[in-house]
Design a protein around this motif. Sequence first.
Motif, PDB file in Angstrom:
ATOM      1  N   ASP A 275      48.473  52.951  23.335  1.00 27.81           N
ATOM      2  CA  ASP A 275      48.633  53.558  24.657  1.00 27.81           C
ATOM      3  C   ASP A 275      48.706  52.519  25.771  1.00 27.81           C
ATOM      4  N   ASN A 276      47.688  51.654  25.859  1.00 19.78           N
ATOM      5  CA  ASN A 276      47.557  50.719  26.973  1.00 19.78           C
ATOM      6  C   ASN A 276      47.562  49.283  26.457  1.00 19.78           C
ATOM      7  N   VAL A 277      47.720  48.367  27.422  1.00 19.74           N
ATOM      8  CA  VAL A 277      47.699  46.942  27.087  1.00 19.74           C
ATOM      9  C   VAL A 277      46.276  46.547  26.733  1.00 19.74           C
ATOM     10  N   LEU A 278      46.130  45.740  25.699  1.00 21.01           N
ATOM     11  CA  LEU A 278      44.814  45.288  25.260  1.00 21.01           C
ATOM     12  C   LEU A 278      44.187  44.408  26.340  1.00 21.01           C
ATOM     13  N   GLN A 279      43.001  44.789  26.781  1.00 17.50           N
ATOM     14  CA  GLN A 279      42.321  44.073  27.868  1.00 17.50           C
ATOM     15  C   GLN A 279      41.606  42.823  27.323  1.00 17.50           C
ATOM     16  N   ASP A 280      42.381  41.866  26.885  1.00 17.37           N
ATOM     17  CA  ASP A 280      41.832  40.617  26.354  1.00 17.37           C
ATOM     18  C   ASP A 280      42.739  39.487  26.829  1.00 17.37           C
ATOM     19  N   LYS A 281      42.207  38.641  27.689  1.00 23.19           N
ATOM     20  CA  LYS A 281      43.010  37.561  28.259  1.00 23.19           C
ATOM     21  C   LYS A 281      43.457  36.563  27.202  1.00 23.19           C
ATOM     22  N   ASN A 282      42.670  36.416  26.141  1.00 26.66           N
ATOM     23  CA  ASN A 282      43.016  35.450  25.100  1.00 26.66           C
ATOM     24  C   ASN A 282      44.223  35.888  24.280  1.00 26.66           C
ATOM     25  N   GLN A 283      44.580  37.177  24.345  1.00 24.87           N
ATOM     26  CA  GLN A 283      45.713  37.682  23.578  1.00 24.87           C
ATOM     27  C   GLN A 283      47.020  37.628  24.362  1.00 24.87           C
ATOM     28  N   ILE A 284      46.977  37.104  25.589  1.00 20.65           N
ATOM     29  CA  ILE A 284      48.196  37.010  26.401  1.00 20.65           C
ATOM     30  C   ILE A 284      49.010  35.807  25.926  1.00 20.65           C
ATOM     31  N   SER A 285      50.286  36.035  25.719  1.00 21.90           N
ATOM     32  CA  SER A 285      51.206  34.957  25.346  1.00 21.90           C
ATOM     33  C   SER A 285      52.198  34.767  26.489  1.00 21.90           C
ATOM     34  N   VAL A 286      52.284  33.523  26.997  1.00 23.75           N
ATOM     35  CA  VAL A 286      53.164  33.201  28.122  1.00 23.75           C
ATOM     36  C   VAL A 286      54.191  32.182  27.642  1.00 23.75           C
ATOM     37  N   SER A 287      55.451  32.501  27.796  1.00 20.01           N
ATOM     38  CA  SER A 287      56.548  31.588  27.477  1.00 20.01           C
ATOM     39  C   SER A 287      57.485  31.522  28.670  1.00 20.01           C
TER      40      SER A 287
END
Length: 793
Positions: A275-287
Amino acid sequence: MFFVIPFGSQTQYSFKKVFGVSVSQMELFEHVAKPLVDDLIHGKNGLLFTYGVTGSGKTFTMTGSPGQGGLLPRSLDMIFNSIGPYQAKRYVFKTDEKNGMEIQTEVDALLERQRRDNNFSVPKTPSTRLKADPEIADMIKPEEASKLDGVDDDSSYSIFVSYVEIYNNYIYDLLEETQEDAIKPKWNGGGTPVRQNTELIPPQSKILREDQNHIMYVAGCLEVEVKSAEEAFQVFWRGQKKRKVANTRLNRESSRSHSVFIIKLAQAPLDADGDNVLQDKNQISVSQLCLVDLAGSERTGRTGAEGTRIREAGNINQSLLNLRTCIEILRENQMCGTNKMVPYRDSKITHLFKNYFDGEGKVRMVVCVNPKTDDYEETLLVMRFAEMTQEVEVARPVDRPICGFTPGRRHRNQAFKDELSRRLEERGGPIDPGINTEESWDLPSLPSCELTDPHDDITLPRLIEALKNRQRVKISFGILFFLLELDTGLISKDNFIQEQNGKLLEKDRIIQGNKAEIERLEKKSKMQEHKIDILQKTTKIFEDDKRSLQHELGTREQRLQRELSEKRRMEQRLHGVISDTQFKWEKECERRVNALQLEMQNKLWVKDEKLKQLKAIVTESKTPEDRLPPKRSASPSPVPTTTPVRPLHRRSRSAGGEKWVDHKPSSSMDLGTVLQPVIPNAIQVSAPSEKALSKCDRYVLTHQEVASDGEIQTKLIKGEVIKTRGGGQAVQFTDIETLKQERKRKSSEGMSASGDGALTDVETRCSVAVEMRAGSNMGPGYEHHAVTKRRKP
């Protein structure tokens, strides 16, 4: 690739792919930029350069024109065509201004959108502008649209763009709103533009920084979140109009800066329910994908540049030269096994993309070539450099898994929603009888349907009633079955909600504990602040006392210094007076001693003469004439002659076996005294020279000056000749010798004022003779004294 030089010979270069003049922008994008866009969506970085001489078509390759969109608009179109259905809502992803990303909840994102919508209003484009900005639909034809397959549908995406330029080795943000934009003419409905302000402030340059992952980024650069290719292209075009261009002989709109358009893709996985984006900053991938339009190298003699254009061309050529140097050192380190330091910091363009050259992404370069003969030399350098860059190998980053959830979460969640909606719409209606069978239901049995009498009116109505009952039971069982399935789903949801509530309660307890800890820390902080205030007040009092004491100490030190200086001046004055008085008394004593010695010598000589005369009188014969008193002679007795005084030369006390340079200026005066300074074995010069100094060991300078008593005194300033490191000679002064002449008038007492006949007395005659002997060859009534003083310099 073959490159024909003007003299007819050929030079061959090898490249991965060569495109002719008839190649389309679509074909170029498929081979060059599409793999980089694919890597961007899959979490990898990419860098694309356009490189070449001025007027070779770099900007056209990157931007394009209406109907022939370049690499940049096609990349934007492909990105949004691929991730369009999976984009997160605006402000769910938020930059932390340190080259990182943060995740906000749906509620926080909604509040952020409302606040920004209230505070900022998008200005409408004035209807009076002559030329509208191009749209991305005009740049790319519909049949040329690209889309990437295999996008992870269990993740949520968001796109941020930024646009900077490197001008004269300074970085400027092309998307930043400056006061220069605010004072542009704005129309008030009529034909006259109105200016809001007339003060121009140039944009401020940005600096490069390194984030926690050692990635270089432009600090303070504006990053705009865009939700469509059209919006991203409009942001690019807004910055493109601010880029530095100029008209030269080689290009009507020559780029005077390196432009860098950065596309940053942030993606994060959905939660377990999809449903929603996982609220975990460590799982963010930036390219990110950087599209760089380099300014072309040029020769100032061909462009006819002057003033600012010359400085711009010099900075452009220097930055490109540093780019070549970095690539060459990387190639040398890889091929020769050396470990030379790559000078990334010598230029902003190489310092910004340092991580790409160190293996943090894929790097590609499009070399644009102008076949004109006039550009041969510059094109030759470009081709050599481009061929050499192919030998540099860059390590590829390792793929990182985003999360451990099972794939297909978004589709399963959507299918469950669709099925639930369908069943809710059909609730209360007939259920498909094929779903359930009679064996699983407890249906009433049918009565006997045997008809024995044609006039039987009971069996058929009873059978019809039984069938109706069975139908009602089936309907009831269908509804119950649906309700059971719905209850099962609701129970699972309730279990999940209870589980989440338990987690929330646990989080609430943690929050309460954190709040208590925060309150305790706040109380402690207030106490510490109170103590700090007391210490600050005490420190201020002490500082005031310190300043007053320092001021008082400084005043006393100044007074003491004045007293010490006054004391030193008084001591110097007293020493001068004492020395002058001592010198005067010494001279006076010397004069008196000399006078007494002369007087005693005169008396002794007179006594000797008297004894001689008495002896002569006693020893001579006693004649009558002799008994008579002696006759007075009219002329005085002859005065004994003295040896004439000749001038004596005084040898300097420091004169030895060394060879001297005797420097006597042409302005020196001959005093005609008895004592004269003379130095044997010396070279006399009127001005010092290197040739004379090289032949001698010692040096003496004769200096004359007027003393306080009006007499001329001579100073002999002596030194040693030493050799310097440069092969010359230098003089180090070691001694000063002073020669002073003093003249004193003798007393005229004892001299008779009478004529020649008065000098008849023997005693008087003898005393006069002695006085004349002492003063011969020195002038009437004067004595010459040579006073020598020596002192170290």
